[in-house]
Design a protein around this motif. Structure first.
Motif, PDB file in Angstrom:
ATOM      1  N   VAL A 160       0.836  -1.202   0.000  1.00 39.43           N
ATOM      2  CA  VAL A 160       0.000   0.000   0.000  1.00 39.43           C
ATOM      3  C   VAL A 160       0.880   1.265   0.000  1.00 39.43           C
ATOM      4  O   VAL A 160       0.408   2.351  -0.314  1.00 39.43           O
ATOM      5  N   LEU A 161       2.158   1.094   0.284  1.00 34.87           N
ATOM      6  CA  LEU A 161       3.065   2.252   0.320  1.00 34.87           C
ATOM      7  C   LEU A 161       3.178   3.003  -1.011  1.00 34.87           C
ATOM      8  O   LEU A 161       3.256   4.242  -0.996  1.00 34.87           O
ATOM      9  N   PRO A 162       3.193   2.335  -2.180  1.00 35.66           N
ATOM     10  CA  PRO A 162       3.240   3.116  -3.425  1.00 35.66           C
ATOM     11  C   PRO A 162       2.054   4.073  -3.581  1.00 35.66           C
ATOM     12  O   PRO A 162       2.219   5.194  -4.070  1.00 35.66           O
ATOM     13  N   THR A 163       0.875   3.652  -3.159  1.00 33.66           N
ATOM     14  CA  THR A 163      -0.307   4.513  -3.232  1.00 33.66           C
ATOM     15  C   THR A 163      -0.126   5.726  -2.328  1.00 33.66           C
ATOM     16  O   THR A 163      -0.344   6.871  -2.740  1.00 33.66           O
ATOM     17  N   LEU A 164       0.256   5.461  -1.095  1.00 33.31           N
ATOM     18  CA  LEU A 164       0.444   6.551  -0.136  1.00 33.31           C
ATOM     19  C   LEU A 164       1.570   7.481  -0.572  1.00 33.31           C
ATOM     20  O   LEU A 164       1.447   8.703  -0.487  1.00 33.31           O
ATOM     21  N   GLY A 165       2.664   6.906  -1.063  1.00 29.02           N
ATOM     22  CA  GLY A 165       3.795   7.711  -1.514  1.00 29.02           C
ATOM     23  C   GLY A 165       3.447   8.580  -2.714  1.00 29.02           C
ATOM     24  O   GLY A 165       3.830   9.754  -2.766  1.00 29.02           O
ATOM     25  N   ALA A 166       2.729   8.007  -3.662  1.00 24.60           N
ATOM     26  CA  ALA A 166       2.330   8.786  -4.838  1.00 24.60           C
ATOM     27  C   ALA A 166       1.444   9.956  -4.434  1.00 24.60           C
ATOM     28  O   ALA A 166       1.599  11.072  -4.945  1.00 24.60           O
ATOM     29  N   TRP A 167       0.525   9.719  -3.495  1.00 25.16           N
ATOM     30  CA  TRP A 167      -0.351  10.800  -3.058  1.00 25.16           C
ATOM     31  C   TRP A 167       0.435  11.875  -2.304  1.00 25.16           C
ATOM     32  O   TRP A 167       0.163  13.069  -2.447  1.00 25.16           O
ATOM     33  N   CYS A 168       1.423  11.463  -1.506  1.00 18.12           N
ATOM     34  CA  CYS A 168       2.263  12.446  -0.808  1.00 18.12           C
ATOM     35  C   CYS A 168       2.968  13.356  -1.807  1.00 18.12           C
ATOM     36  O   CYS A 168       3.000  14.574  -1.639  1.00 18.12           O
ATOM     37  N   VAL A 169       3.509  12.762  -2.857  1.00 15.37           N
ATOM     38  CA  VAL A 169       4.231  13.540  -3.864  1.00 15.37           C
ATOM     39  C   VAL A 169       3.278  14.454  -4.636  1.00 15.37           C
ATOM     40  O   VAL A 169       3.540  15.641  -4.808  1.00 15.37           O
ATOM     41  N   LEU A 170       2.154  13.913  -5.095  1.00 13.38           N
ATOM     42  CA  LEU A 170       1.246  14.689  -5.939  1.00 13.38           C
ATOM     43  C   LEU A 170       0.482  15.765  -5.175  1.00 13.38           C
ATOM     44  O   LEU A 170       0.185  16.822  -5.724  1.00 13.38           O
ATOM     45  N   SER A 171       0.144  15.487  -3.915  1.00 17.88           N
ATOM     46  CA  SER A 171      -0.650  16.457  -3.152  1.00 17.88           C
ATOM     47  C   SER A 171       0.201  17.346  -2.260  1.00 17.88           C
ATOM     48  O   SER A 171      -0.303  18.313  -1.698  1.00 17.88           O
ATOM     49  N   GLY A 172       1.473  16.992  -2.111  1.00 19.98           N
ATOM     50  CA  GLY A 172       2.325  17.758  -1.203  1.00 19.98           C
ATOM     51  C   GLY A 172       2.059  17.433   0.252  1.00 19.98           C
ATOM     52  O   GLY A 172       2.463  18.166   1.141  1.00 19.98           O
ATOM     53  N   SER A 173       1.377  16.314   0.499  1.00 19.47           N
ATOM     54  CA  SER A 173       1.076  15.901   1.871  1.00 19.47           C
ATOM     55  C   SER A 173       2.356  15.505   2.595  1.00 19.47           C
ATOM     56  O   SER A 173       3.343  15.112   1.977  1.00 19.47           O
ATOM     57  N   SER A 174       2.287  15.559   3.893  1.00 21.82           N
ATOM     58  CA  SER A 174       3.412  15.141   4.723  1.00 21.82           C
ATOM     59  C   SER A 174       3.702  13.660   4.511  1.00 21.82           C
ATOM     60  O   SER A 174       2.794  12.848   4.328  1.00 21.82           O
ATOM     61  N   LEU A 175       4.959  13.330   4.571  1.00 19.11           N
ATOM     62  CA  LEU A 175       5.352  11.920   4.446  1.00 19.11           C
ATOM     63  C   LEU A 175       4.863  11.084   5.624  1.00 19.11           C
ATOM     64  O   LEU A 175       4.931   9.858   5.579  1.00 19.11           O
ATOM     65  N   TRP A 176       4.351  11.750   6.646  1.00 26.54           N
ATOM     66  CA  TRP A 176       3.767  11.019   7.769  1.00 26.54           C
ATOM     67  C   TRP A 176       2.571  10.187   7.323  1.00 26.54           C
ATOM     68  O   TRP A 176       2.179   9.231   7.988  1.00 26.54           O
ATOM     69  N   LEU A 177       1.987  10.541   6.195  1.00 26.49           N
ATOM     70  CA  LEU A 177       0.877   9.756   5.652  1.00 26.49           C
ATOM     71  C   LEU A 177       1.297   8.309   5.404  1.00 26.49           C
ATOM     72  O   LEU A 177       0.475   7.393   5.487  1.00 26.49           O
ATOM     73  N   LEU A 178       2.566   8.091   5.116  1.00 25.66           N
ATOM     74  CA  LEU A 178       3.061   6.734   4.893  1.00 25.66           C
ATOM     75  C   LEU A 178       2.838   5.840   6.116  1.00 25.66           C
ATOM     76  O   LEU A 178       2.694   4.621   5.981  1.00 25.66           O
ATOM     77  N   ALA A 179       2.785   6.445   7.294  1.00 24.52           N
ATOM     78  CA  ALA A 179       2.566   5.672   8.521  1.00 24.52           C
ATOM     79  C   ALA A 179       1.192   5.024   8.548  1.00 24.52           C
ATOM     80  O   ALA A 179       0.960   4.083   9.313  1.00 24.52           O
ATOM     81  N   ALA A 180       0.266   5.480   7.708  1.00 23.23           N
ATOM     82  CA  ALA A 180      -1.064   4.867   7.648  1.00 23.23           C
ATOM     83  C   ALA A 180      -0.995   3.411   7.193  1.00 23.23           C
ATOM     84  O   ALA A 180      -1.935   2.648   7.397  1.00 23.23           O
ATOM     85  N   ALA A 181       0.125   3.020   6.584  1.00 27.47           N
ATOM     86  CA  ALA A 181       0.293   1.627   6.159  1.00 27.47           C
ATOM     87  C   ALA A 181       0.295   0.678   7.354  1.00 27.47           C
ATOM     88  O   ALA A 181      -0.130  -0.480   7.227  1.00 27.47           O
TER      89      ALA A 181
END
Length: 174
Positions: free
Chosen positions: A95-116
């Motif tokens: 699920v990390l590629p999905t979260l990572g892509a959204w972080c890059v495209l939306s400018g979201s914090s990389l902390w979103l990756l912790a949702a995995a």
């Protein structure tokens, strides 16, 4: 879904990811829909190994040809032979590629990756419930679908801080 897709070529996963991405695009945001559609495909397409039974059918899997795949061998090694840990890693890492892509495209914090982490833990719990109820595979599939929607909403809320998500715009509904 299988009753709809059994007559179509390929795996049901292909159609489910397109529908999931399209729904996300219509309800939330087209870019998020693209990320979710492709991410769901990346998440679901690789093998599920032999772990979703959580050691309950190991005796039936002795001669399973999937044991010889490099993916299964590596995951079994890094999980120390634990189906629970292997399934946790399988769900979380893919699920990390999905979260990572959204972080890059939306400018979201990389902390979103912790949702995995909670996603993977709750996913393993869903498969554990499969063996504690009479619902069979229907229960974990439905629960994982709910987990995916929760993840998408989390991405939308976190991404809306730096990315325009139409559903979160003032006056959208009122």
């Amino acid at each position: 879904m299988s009753s709809l897709t059994d007559r179509l070529p390929g795996r049901a996963l292909y159609y489910a990811s397109a529908i999931f991405g399209a729904l996300t695009a219509v309800i939330l945001d087209p870019v998020l829909g693209l990320v979710v559609g492709l991410g769901f495909l990346i998440w679901g397409a690789p093998g599920w190994g032999l772990w979703f039974d959580l050691h309950r059918h190991d005796d039936l899997q002795i001669d399973d040809r999937r044991r010889n795949s490099l993916f299964v061998k590596v995951m079994s090694f890094v999980s120390f032979g634990s189906d629970h840990l292997a399934l946790f890693l399988r769900l979380g890492l893919f699920v990390l590629p999905t979260l990572g892509a959204w972080c890059v495209l939306s400018g979201s914090s990389l902390w979103l990756l912790a949702a995995a982490v909670p996603f993977a833990a709750l996913g393993v719990g869903a498969y554990e419930l499969r063996f504690r109820t009479s619902f069979g595979n229907t229960l974990p599939e439905m629960l994982l679908g709910a987990l995916w929607w929760a993840l998408v909403l989390t991405m939308a809320v976190i991404g809306s801080e730096s990315f325009s998500i139409p559903i979160f715009e003032p006056g959208r509904f009122f």
